[in-house]
Each structure stands twice: as structure tokens, then as C-alpha cells.
Write an enzyme that holds these catalytic residues in place. Structure first.
Site, PDB file in Angstrom:
ATOM      1  N   HIS A 195      43.355  25.248  39.932  1.00 15.43           N
ATOM      2  CA  HIS A 195      43.861  26.596  39.631  1.00 15.43           C
ATOM      3  C   HIS A 195      45.287  26.534  39.090  1.00 15.43           C
ATOM      4  CE1 HIS A 195      44.611  30.829  39.874  1.00 15.43           C
ATOM      5  NE2 HIS A 195      45.303  30.803  40.999  1.00 15.43           N
ATOM      6  N   HIS A 243      38.930  34.890  49.026  1.00 16.01           N
ATOM      7  CA  HIS A 243      38.569  33.789  48.123  1.00 16.01           C
ATOM      8  C   HIS A 243      39.378  32.526  48.359  1.00 16.01           C
ATOM      9  CE1 HIS A 243      41.910  35.499  45.725  1.00 16.01           C
ATOM     10  NE2 HIS A 243      42.046  34.272  45.236  1.00 16.01           N
ATOM     11  N   TRP A 257      17.723  44.415  43.040  1.00  9.78           N
ATOM     12  CA  TRP A 257      18.721  43.370  42.784  1.00  9.78           C
ATOM     13  C   TRP A 257      19.740  43.856  41.773  1.00  9.78           C
ATOM     14  CZ3 TRP A 257      16.262  38.649  39.749  1.00  9.78           C
ATOM     15  CH2 TRP A 257      15.397  39.103  38.759  1.00  9.78           C
ATOM     16  N   ASN A 258      20.894  43.155  41.729  1.00  8.96           N
ATOM     17  CA  ASN A 258      22.013  43.556  40.871  1.00  8.96           C
ATOM     18  C   ASN A 258      22.512  42.375  40.062  1.00  8.96           C
ATOM     19  OD1 ASN A 258      22.288  46.205  42.198  1.00  8.96           O
ATOM     20  ND2 ASN A 258      23.050  45.030  43.933  1.00  8.96           N
ATOM     21  N   HIS A 267      51.233  27.929  45.606  1.00  5.46           N
ATOM     22  CA  HIS A 267      50.354  27.363  44.576  1.00  5.46           C
ATOM     23  C   HIS A 267      50.904  26.021  44.089  1.00  5.46           C
ATOM     24  CE1 HIS A 267      49.005  31.581  44.448  1.00  5.46           C
ATOM     25  NE2 HIS A 267      47.928  31.157  43.828  1.00  5.46           N
ATOM     26  N   ASP A 273      41.215  29.028  46.677  1.00  5.98           N
ATOM     27  CA  ASP A 273      41.892  28.483  45.490  1.00  5.98           C
ATOM     28  C   ASP A 273      41.763  26.966  45.501  1.00  5.98           C
ATOM     29  OD1 ASP A 273      42.814  31.052  44.980  1.00  5.98           O
ATOM     30  OD2 ASP A 273      44.941  30.558  45.188  1.00  5.98           O
ATOM     31  N   HIS A 313      38.866  34.897  41.522  1.00  5.25           N
ATOM     32  CA  HIS A 313      39.904  35.209  42.512  1.00  5.25           C
ATOM     33  C   HIS A 313      39.829  36.668  42.959  1.00  5.25           C
ATOM     34  CE1 HIS A 313      41.988  31.273  42.003  1.00  5.25           C
ATOM     35  NE2 HIS A 313      41.265  31.327  40.904  1.00  5.25           N
TER      36      HIS A 313
HETATM   37  C1  23J Z   1      47.101  33.620  38.878  1.00  2.00           C
HETATM   38  C2  23J Z   1      48.459  33.610  38.626  1.00  2.00           C
HETATM   39  C3  23J Z   1      49.342  33.814  39.649  1.00  2.00           C
HETATM   40  C4  23J Z   1      48.859  34.006  40.929  1.00  2.00           C
HETATM   41  C5  23J Z   1      47.480  33.985  41.207  1.00  2.00           C
HETATM   42  C6  23J Z   1      46.626  33.809  40.171  1.00  2.00           C
HETATM   43  C7  23J Z   1      46.957  34.168  42.601  1.00  2.00           C
HETATM   44  O1  23J Z   1      47.639  34.582  43.480  1.00  2.00           O
HETATM   45  C8  23J Z   1      45.595  33.724  42.970  1.00  2.00           C
HETATM   46  O2  23J Z   1      44.709  34.541  43.289  1.00  2.00           O
HETATM   47  O3  23J Z   1      45.377  32.531  43.032  1.00  2.00           O
HETATM   48  S1  23J Z   1      49.997  34.233  42.215  1.00  2.00           S
HETATM   49 MN    MN Z   2      43.483  32.930  44.213  1.00  2.00          MN
END
Ligand code: 23J
Ligand code: MN
Length: 264
Positions: A81, A75, A63-64, A209, A77, A71
Site C-alpha cells: 500500500h 480493513h 444476490w448483489n 504507513h 493494509d 480501503h
Molecule cells: C491513501 C493515502 C493516505 C492514507 C490512506 C490511504 C489510508 O489511511 C488508508 O486507508 O490506508 S492515510
Molecule cells: Mn487503509
């Protein structure tokens, strides 16, 4: 559909009339993570530290311990976030409704455009052209941007230059329209972010986002095998890890698609 049972799903997969497509990259230490300007904190790539491997530290087991950003790799979001989603209810991966973890997908093929221009931007006009062929994007759907970016080498995948990343994504107008006029559940990409590499310079910055998470919707990134999906008709299974107050999570993304009737 009235006589449909949960067992029918497993039976249809076993019979090959439903097929599962894995949209996930292998989580490895080499997989690139997003690189932000140096004044900001940075995401950690995957680190694997072995605990034991049938040896003195554990004679009968392997195991590890792993360390990684929320992220890293393929993945999810969550709304929390982004600052626009910070005050919404059920906005983290441990509280989001499980009913959202199975949803239909629309796949918009922009692979040719992205090959010609790494800064290619999806527009409302392009989605409207897609809708004339495939029908209106249904409320509660994922919209997946196929760019074939997942087929690139690691260096060309991140595509970093002195002025930042050059990768395709949505423009601000299409993102606002998909969220407000189509009521999408989320937006998924093959690239490192749901936003284009240069989206810090857009208005608003990082429009995917901004609009998705401000409306309680979700993102998926670092997807692969989108070329194996139909434009409509696939259903995604997207269950992120239940991290306390988590902003996102690596996950296995599976697509259910109609099969050919044999399980080859
Ligand atoms: C943090 C800040 C800006 C961005 C992101 C994360 C991602 O693209 C992410 O993986 O959610 S653009
Ligand atoms: Mn992300």
C-alpha cells in the site's frame, strides 16, 4: 499444550471458555471512507447493486454486485500500500504469509485522552507507561489503539474540518520504535486510518504507513469493540481477501479472548 488439538478451539468456544469478539463494522454504503486532498484519487464507498431478489432476474435467488475500495470499512493494509513497502517480497494481500493472520494483540486504552483532544497522539512514553503495567509488547503482536472513536456518530467519526480530518493516531517516534525495537506485526485503530487525521503534516508524513509498511508490517483500521478486549491476552484472526496484488482488503476481524466459562 502438547496434547492440544485444533478441535479444542471449537470446543472451548462452544463451552464459553474462549469467547469471540467481533471487531468489525457492518460494511454499508453510508460508512465513511478516507477523504484525501482533491488533487488526489479518492476511495469509493461501498455500492450495492441488486442482481435479483426472487424475481424475474432470478426467481429463486437473491444476490448483489458490489463495488468498493480496497480501503473501505474495517480493513487491512498490506505493505505494498505504501511506497516504503513497494519492493518487499510477499507484500500484497494475496501473497502475505497466512501464519501472520493469527496473532496476539496488545490494547492500549487512550479513550480518555482522545475524548479530550481529537488530535491526540500516542507517544513512546505512553506505550512505555503501558508496558510498566502490562509487560513488554511481545514481538509479532498487534498493537491496537483504543480511542472509543468507533462509538461516535458518522459525522464526528470522520471529523472533517476545512483543514482536513482531526482524528487521533500515533506520533512518528512511537511508530518507528514499535516497529524497530518491539518488532510488532502491525498497528490497528478505530479511526479511518492507522495514522492521525493530520499526519500528512508529520515528518515523515503518515508515519504509521511509512514505518509499518516499510518493514513489511500491517495496518488495521475502522476497528470497533476494542473496549471488550483485555490489555493483553487476546488473539486476532485477520484474513484479508486474496485480491491479486491487492494493497488491502475489507475483512472480518475476530478476537479470541478468555471467556467466563459459560456461553451466554
Ligand atoms: C491513501 C493515502 C493516505 C492514507 C490512506 C490511504 C489510508 O489511511 C488508508 O486507508 O490506508 S492515510
Ligand atoms: Mn487503509
Amino acid at each position: 499444550m502438547t496434547d492440544f488439538t485444533p478441535h479444542d478451539i471449537a470446543a472451548a468456544i462452544a463451552a464459553g471458555s474462549l469467547r469471540l469478539v467481533d471487531l468489525t463494522f457492518t460494511l454499508s454504503p453510508e460508512f465513511p471512507v478516507i477523504v484525501l486532498p482533491p488533487e488526489f484519487g479518492q476511495a469509493s464507498p461501498l455500492r450495492i447493486q441488486q442482481i435479483s431478489r426472487y424475481d424475474a432476474d432470478g426467481p429463486g435467488w437473491y444476490w448483489n454486485n458490489i463495488t468498493l475500495s480496497e480501503h473501505t470499512g474495517t480493513h487491512f493494509d498490506a505493505p505494498i500500500h505504501w511506497h516504503t513497502g513497494r519492493a518487499l517480497p510477499n507484500n500484497a494481500v494475496d501473497t502475505l504469509p497466512v501464519e501472520h493472520m493469527i496473532a496476539p494483540a496488545c490494547v492500549i486504552d487512550c479513550s480518555r485522552e482522545a475524548a479530550a483532544d481529537p488530535d491526540f497522539l500516542l507517544t513512546r512514553a505512553a506505550v512505555e507507561a503501558w508496558e510498566r503495567v502490562h509487560g513488554q509488547v511481545a514481538e509479532g503482536s498487534w498493537v491496537l489503539l483504543r480511542t472509543d472513536w468507533s462509538k461516535r456518530s458518522a459525522k464526528d467519526y470522520a471529523n472533517l474540518r476545512a483543514d482536513g480530518a482531526h482524528t487521533p493516531g500515533p506520533d512518528p517516534q512511537v511508530m518507528q520504535w514499535l516497529v524497530e525495537e518491539r518488532g510488532i506485526l502491525g498497528f490497528g485503530t478505530e479511526t479511518i486510518g492507522t495514522d492521525a487525521g493530520q499526519a500528512a503534516h508529520f515528518n515523515p508524513p503518515h508515519p504509521a504507513h511509512h514505518f509499518l509498511h516499510g518493514a513489511g508490517r500491517y495496518g488495521l483500521q475502522c476497528l470497533r469493540n476494542l473496549d471488550q478486549l483485555p490489555a493483553t491476552g487476546a488473539t486476532l484472526i485477520t484474513a484479508p481477501l486474496k485480491i491479486l496484488n491487492g494493497s488491502g482488503s475489507p475483512l472480518r476481524v475476530l478476537a479470541l479472548v478468555s471467556g467466563e466459562g459459560s456461553n451466554g
